[in-house]
Design an enzyme around this catalytic site. Structure first.
Site, PDB file in Angstrom:
ATOM      1  N   GLY A  11     -20.564-133.244 -77.416  1.00 24.85           N
ATOM      2  CA  GLY A  11     -20.672-132.850 -78.831  1.00 24.85           C
ATOM      3  C   GLY A  11     -21.062-134.061 -79.676  1.00 24.85           C
ATOM      4  CB  ALA A  22     -24.299-151.445 -82.841  1.00 22.08           C
ATOM      5  NE  ARG A  72     -20.569-129.087 -75.361  1.00 22.26           N
ATOM      6  CZ  ARG A  72     -19.752-129.971 -75.956  1.00 22.26           C
ATOM      7  NH1 ARG A  72     -19.298-130.999 -75.295  1.00 22.26           N
ATOM      8  NH2 ARG A  72     -19.403-129.800 -77.217  1.00 22.26           N
ATOM      9  CG  ASP A 103     -12.425-135.517 -72.968  1.00 23.11           C
ATOM     10  OD1 ASP A 103     -13.450-134.989 -73.453  1.00 23.11           O
ATOM     11  OD2 ASP A 103     -11.329-134.935 -72.891  1.00 23.11           O
ATOM     12  CB  THR A 126     -15.115-137.032 -79.603  1.00 28.71           C
ATOM     13  OG1 THR A 126     -14.551-135.746 -79.906  1.00 28.71           O
ATOM     14  CG2 THR A 126     -13.975-137.948 -79.191  1.00 28.71           C
ATOM     15  CB  ILE A 127     -15.294-134.766 -84.859  1.00 26.59           C
ATOM     16  CG1 ILE A 127     -15.312-133.437 -84.116  1.00 26.59           C
ATOM     17  CG2 ILE A 127     -16.675-135.172 -85.323  1.00 26.59           C
ATOM     18  CD1 ILE A 127     -15.583-132.239 -85.028  1.00 26.59           C
ATOM     19  CG  ASP A 128     -12.645-132.867 -80.477  1.00 30.56           C
ATOM     20  OD1 ASP A 128     -13.022-132.315 -81.530  1.00 30.56           O
ATOM     21  OD2 ASP A 128     -13.048-132.518 -79.353  1.00 30.56           O
ATOM     22  CG  ASP A 130     -10.051-135.504 -77.489  1.00 29.42           C
ATOM     23  OD1 ASP A 130     -10.984-136.306 -77.677  1.00 29.42           O
ATOM     24  OD2 ASP A 130     -10.216-134.424 -76.886  1.00 29.42           O
ATOM     25  N   GLY A 171     -11.390-129.539 -82.987  1.00 30.70           N
ATOM     26  CA  GLY A 171     -10.495-130.485 -82.308  1.00 30.70           C
ATOM     27  C   GLY A 171     -10.275-130.128 -80.849  1.00 30.70           C
ATOM     28  NE  ARG A 172     -13.927-130.006 -76.274  1.00 26.86           N
ATOM     29  CZ  ARG A 172     -14.969-129.291 -75.824  1.00 26.86           C
ATOM     30  NH1 ARG A 172     -14.772-128.338 -74.941  1.00 26.86           N
ATOM     31  NH2 ARG A 172     -16.176-129.516 -76.248  1.00 26.86           N
ATOM     32  CD  GLU A 223     -12.027-126.002 -81.858  1.00 23.19           C
ATOM     33  OE1 GLU A 223     -12.794-125.050 -81.968  1.00 23.19           O
ATOM     34  OE2 GLU A 223     -12.393-127.134 -81.491  1.00 23.19           O
ATOM     35  CG  HIS A 265     -20.954-126.350 -84.706  1.00 24.27           C
ATOM     36  ND1 HIS A 265     -20.424-125.126 -84.393  1.00 24.27           N
ATOM     37  CD2 HIS A 265     -21.014-127.055 -83.555  1.00 24.27           C
ATOM     38  CE1 HIS A 265     -20.183-125.076 -83.087  1.00 24.27           C
ATOM     39  NE2 HIS A 265     -20.531-126.235 -82.563  1.00 24.27           N
ATOM     40  NE  ARG A 268     -20.601-131.409 -82.646  1.00 30.12           N
ATOM     41  CZ  ARG A 268     -20.661-130.432 -81.736  1.00 30.12           C
ATOM     42  NH1 ARG A 268     -19.564-129.804 -81.362  1.00 30.12           N
ATOM     43  NH2 ARG A 268     -21.797-130.103 -81.190  1.00 30.12           N
TER      44      ARG A 268
HETATM   45  O1  F6P Z   1     -15.683-131.986 -78.918  1.00 27.72           O
HETATM   46  C1  F6P Z   1     -16.271-131.768 -80.163  1.00 27.72           C
HETATM   47  C2  F6P Z   1     -16.256-130.303 -80.505  1.00 27.72           C
HETATM   48  O2  F6P Z   1     -16.858-130.167 -81.780  1.00 27.72           O
HETATM   49  C3  F6P Z   1     -14.886-129.623 -80.481  1.00 27.72           C
HETATM   50  O3  F6P Z   1     -14.119-129.911 -81.617  1.00 27.72           O
HETATM   51  C4  F6P Z   1     -15.290-128.167 -80.340  1.00 27.72           C
HETATM   52  O4  F6P Z   1     -14.262-127.414 -79.735  1.00 27.72           O
HETATM   53  C5  F6P Z   1     -16.498-128.239 -79.440  1.00 27.72           C
HETATM   54  O5  F6P Z   1     -17.025-129.563 -79.571  1.00 27.72           O
HETATM   55  C6  F6P Z   1     -17.586-127.244 -79.772  1.00 27.72           C
HETATM   56  O6  F6P Z   1     -18.580-127.374 -78.829  1.00 27.72           O
HETATM   57  P1  F6P Z   1     -20.035-126.723 -78.970  1.00 27.72           P
HETATM   58  O7  F6P Z   1     -20.778-127.478 -80.031  1.00 27.72           O
HETATM   59  O8  F6P Z   1     -20.630-126.903 -77.614  1.00 27.72           O
HETATM   60  O9  F6P Z   1     -19.812-125.307 -79.366  1.00 27.72           O
END
Ligand code: F6P
Length: 335
Positions: A11, A22, A72, A103, A126-128, A130, A171-172, A223, A265, A268
């Protein structure tokens, strides 16, 4: 070392461009050539490479998304895919690969190194937020500010109509982003997967607020929150979101008119904040230092404002501690 490559994967996150900039400029400063890989690991397998010089990263520090694009990639999840990727990198003369992502991307980097010997260094983005072994990941601060802005706007209309709003944040499986944005945005309730919640209490709080004269209520929900045993899955239909179930419950139990808003989204995108640009610049340069000093299978992170190099496995498998004190504080301040 004469040549390295850089890619963005998974993501996207605001600040990825600043991180690529950088990497490129620090490597050039150190006399090393940089190859950009388009479309993450899919681009490595396809040999979709582009030579990057200092002007190819001009005018991107302020841009959201990633100009190298991201993907992905299912093929890279297989051993054969990773062998193909290693062959392409060797053919190109690449001696080290810098992976900017989360991750899932780091798991790919780790396996690529372990199976093929290609040197890999991870930069957390990652915005999550985590990822263990770093206080913050690139993109998290910008996303938090986007959510805060959305809460403010929704609060305007919530007050006008005297409504309760359930707002769902990304935030997955994790609630780091939701907790920070909820506290900073002054949400009345914050629901995250890390902390059990009691629907009766959530409704009592809303009721008490209205009785004391509040004319709106914001319930920020991660979420990944589970309700009634429903598991979180990615790529689900937006209507399956637990935020709708929560909104319905609140409406039925309190009688207050309730609306649900899934931010999606929008979280993001956008120009990275100064904080994310700073983080991306520091970690991008640190990744070049790490790979040039012979490190491999590592991640560069920022801990207590100091760059630290960690085992990539620890970053993936380590437990990023959820700040329960911050969660308590959010509850105390939301009365
Ligand atoms: O890992 C970043 C993220 O935006 C999560 O917060 C979310 O669950 C997921 O990616 C959404 O993925 P996609 O853009 O593949 O739907």
């Amino acid at each position: 070392m004469k040549k390295i490559a850089v890619l963005t994967s998974g993501g996207d996150a605001p600040g990825m461009n600043a991180a690529v900039r950088a990497v490129v400029r620090k490597a050039i400063y150190d006399g090393v050539e940089v190859i950009g890989v388009n479309r993450g690991y899919a681009g490595v397998i396809d040999g979709d490479f582009v030579k990057l010089d200092k002007s190819s990263v001009s005018d991107i520090i302020q841009r959201g998304g990633t100009f190298l694009r991201s993907a992905r990639c299912d093929e890279f999840r297989t051993k054969e895919g990773r062998q193909k990727a290693a062959e392409q990198l060797r053919k190109e003369g690449v001696e080290g690969l810098i992976v900017i992502g989360g991750d899932g991307s780091f798991t790919g980097a780790m396996l690529l190194n372990e199976e093929t010997g290609i040197r890999t260094i991870g930069v957390p983005a990652t915005i999550d937020n985590d990822i263990a072994c770093t206080d913050d990941a690139i993109g998290y601060d910008t996303a938090m500010n986007t959510i805060i802005d959305a809460i403010s706007k929704i609060r305007d209309t919530a007050s006008s109509h005297e409504r309760a709003f359930v707002i769902e944040a990304m935030g997955r499986h994790a609630g780091f982003l939701t907790l920070a944005a909820g506290l900073a945005g002054g949400a009345e309730s914050i629901l995250v997967p890390e902390m059990k919640f009691d629907m009766d209490k959530v409704c009592e709080n809303i009721q008490a607020g209205y009785e004391e004269g509040k004319i709106h209520s914001i319930i920020l929900v991660a979420e990944g929150v589970e309700m009634d045993g429903q598991e979180f899955t990615t790529n689900r239909d937006v209507n399956e979101s637990n935020a709708f179930l929560i909104g319905k419950e609140i409406n039925e139990r309190t009688g207050f008119e309730t609306r649900v808003s899934i931010l999606g989204h929008i979280q993001r995108g956008g120009s990275p904040t100064g904080r994310d640009r700073l983080l991306a610049s520091r970690l991008g340069a640190a990744a070049v230092n790490a790979v040039l000093s012979g490190e491999t299978n590592k991640m560069v992170g920022l801990i207590h404002n100091k760059v630290e190099v960690a085992e990539i496995r620890d970053a993936i498998e380590g437990n990023k501690e959820f700040d329960e004190e911050l969660y308590e504080l959010a509850n105390i301040l939301s009365i």
